[in-house]
Design a protein around this motif. Structure first.
Motif, short mmCIF file in Angstrom:
data_model
loop_
_atom_site.label_atom_id
_atom_site.label_comp_id
_atom_site.label_asym_id
_atom_site.label_seq_id
_atom_site.Cartn_x
_atom_site.Cartn_y
_atom_site.Cartn_z
N ASP A 28 30.62 74.81 -43.59
CA ASP A 28 30.10 73.97 -42.51
C ASP A 28 31.25 73.37 -41.68
N LEU A 29 32.30 72.90 -42.33
CA LEU A 29 33.43 72.31 -41.60
C LEU A 29 34.10 73.35 -40.71
N LEU A 30 34.24 74.58 -41.20
CA LEU A 30 34.83 75.64 -40.39
C LEU A 30 33.96 75.96 -39.19
N ALA A 31 32.65 76.10 -39.42
CA ALA A 31 31.75 76.43 -38.32
C ALA A 31 31.73 75.33 -37.26
N ARG A 32 31.68 74.07 -37.71
CA ARG A 32 31.65 72.97 -36.74
C ARG A 32 32.96 72.87 -35.96
N SER A 33 34.04 73.32 -36.54
CA SER A 33 35.33 73.30 -35.83
C SER A 33 35.37 74.31 -34.69
N GLY A 91 40.75 75.46 -33.05
CA GLY A 91 39.68 75.43 -34.04
C GLY A 91 40.22 75.40 -35.46
N LEU A 92 41.24 76.18 -35.73
CA LEU A 92 41.84 76.20 -37.07
C LEU A 92 42.53 74.87 -37.38
N ALA A 93 43.16 74.28 -36.37
CA ALA A 93 43.78 72.97 -36.58
C ALA A 93 42.74 71.91 -36.89
N GLU A 94 41.59 71.98 -36.19
CA GLU A 94 40.52 71.02 -36.47
C GLU A 94 39.94 71.24 -37.86
#
Length: 417
Positions: free
Chosen positions: A318-323, A337-340
């Motif tokens: 979920d954290l990856l998708a939301r980023s 996105g990867l940094a977030e």
């Protein structure tokens, strides 16, 4: 299980590993309109599922099932809504209320992997994800346009192209080795044994009971159809002498029968032999290496006594998708996105890891432990915060701050007397 006539044209997202984190990641990126494939080295069918698991979906992760199209798994035919009861050296820690009405994150789910794993794979395929099983990703190479995945399956070797590769290939992650994502290990001083039974009379309110016995934790999970899972996390020395399949099972049942707060084993009928492990250190890896994010056990595989494996898998996806919710997969957005994701991962999940790794060490000061739980069980607000912490809905630093205050207040009150 493979998607029939899978398409080998370029992918937007290639997810390596098709368990909870992999399928959840694939579904979420497919929902955003990306062309996604999951690669799994194992052959999958409707009976394929992980067996060494407590099946306890912590409250913080329960709502995420609906986001994946799996809201039907909340229903009693599929899972048991439950809340935790802790029997501690200082007293009982138990929350009020039932399970309905209320938001899904107000309770946990005892959801067996024999149900969850096939449901996730089916949901992924319904969402349009290509599920390619019996196919190992042997290596990956990056070029200016993205990634080349060199795979080997039943029909031979095939290269696939993808703009983003997600590592969801578990505790023994091959991608972690290839990309140099070093494993940070933390010792776990307890062994674990898992058993399934029928004929055990559990609490009528379907609470999951966690009994702290000396430095062990004995767990009672009510399952669908009146079945029960018993799990014991014990000092290794305690169970080393339980030899032989039959002898070990009988010793296991005797252990629970001797606990005053555990249900009687008089009518218990084992459904399977015991599963377990004797050495399972916690593992932590970087959430991002280069331009590859890691999710689930590939990033965090910690002591099962904490019951966070399924939840952390769902949350990391979920954290990856939301980023990436408002971003493309172009180079600048990919970097951002990867940094977030790294930041979200470090803020949301890593604070719990230190506490979990500390709990994996056999506590030596029993008097301090008893005093701590006396304070927790005797303070309703602190009890609720302890339950929220164990359900990963409260950050450890907030609980520790309130616990220290309560301990100091108790000490001051004692001095006044």
């Amino acid at each position: 299980m493979s998607t029939p006539n899978f398409d080998e044209s370029p992918l937007d997202v290639a997810v390596v590993g098709g368990s909870i984190a992999g399928c959840a990641t694939a579904i979420r990126f497919s929902q955003m309109g990306y062309r996604v494939a999951v690669f799994d080295k194992k052959a999958m069918n409707d009976q394929s599922h992980k067996r060494l698991c407590t099946h306890f979906i912590q409250p913080h992760a329960v709502p995420l099932l609906a986001d994946l199209g799996l809201a039907h798994l909340y229903e009693p035919a599929w899972s048991v809504p439950t809340k935790a009861v802790f029997v501690t050296p200082g007293g009982l820690v138990e929350g009020p209320g039932g399970y309905v009405p209320g938001p899904p994150d107000s309770y946990a789910l005892n959801l067996e992997r024999r149900v969850l794993d096939p449901a996730l794979r089916t949901a992924a395929q319904k969402q349009g994800v290509q599920y390619i099983d019996s196919t190992a990703v042997e290596s990956i190479e990056e070029d200016e346009s993205g990634w080349i995945l060199n795979t080997r399956g039943e029909s031979g070797s095939h290269p696939f192209r993808a703009r983003l590769v997600v590592a969801a290939d578990g505790r023994r992650s091959r991608l972690a080795k290839e990309l140099g994502n070093a494993t940070e290990e933390h010792p776990n001083e307890r062994a674990a044994l898992f058993g399934y039974f029928s004929g055990i009379k559990t609490r009528e309110d379907n609470r999951s009971v966690f009994i702290m016995n000396d430095r062990d934790l004995a767990c009672v999970y009510p399952l669908v159809e009146g079945r029960t899972q018993l799990v014991l996390f014990a000092e290794k020395a305690r169970v080393e002498g339980w030899q032989g399949a039959d002898g070990r099972l009988q010793q296991f049942m005797n252990y629970f029968d001797d606990l005053p707060d555990a249900p009687s084993m008089a009518e218990a009928v084992p459904e399977t032999g015991l599963l377990g492990y004797s050495d399972y250190p916690s593992q932590v890896r970087e959430p991002v290496v280069g331009s590859v994010p890691f999710v689930g056990d590939a990033a965090l595989s910690v002591d099962a006594m904490s019951g966070v494996g399924c939840g952390f898998a769902l949350v990391s996806a979920d954290l990856l998708a939301r980023s990436f919710a408002d971003r493309s997969l172009d180079k600048a957005d990919l970097t951002a996105g990867l940094a977030e994701y790294r930041q979200r991962f470090e803020e949301v999940l890593l604070p719990h890891v230190e506490t979990i790794c500390g709990d994996s060490l056999v506590e030596k000061n029993e008097a301090s432990r008893q005093r701590m739980f006396q304070v927790i069980s005797g303070n309703e607000e602190l009890s609720q915060k302890y339950l929220a912490l164990s359900g990963r809905m409260l950050m450890p630093n907030e609980f520790q701050r309130d616990l220290v205050r309560a301990l100091m207040s108790r000490g001051a009150a004692g001095l006044k007397r």
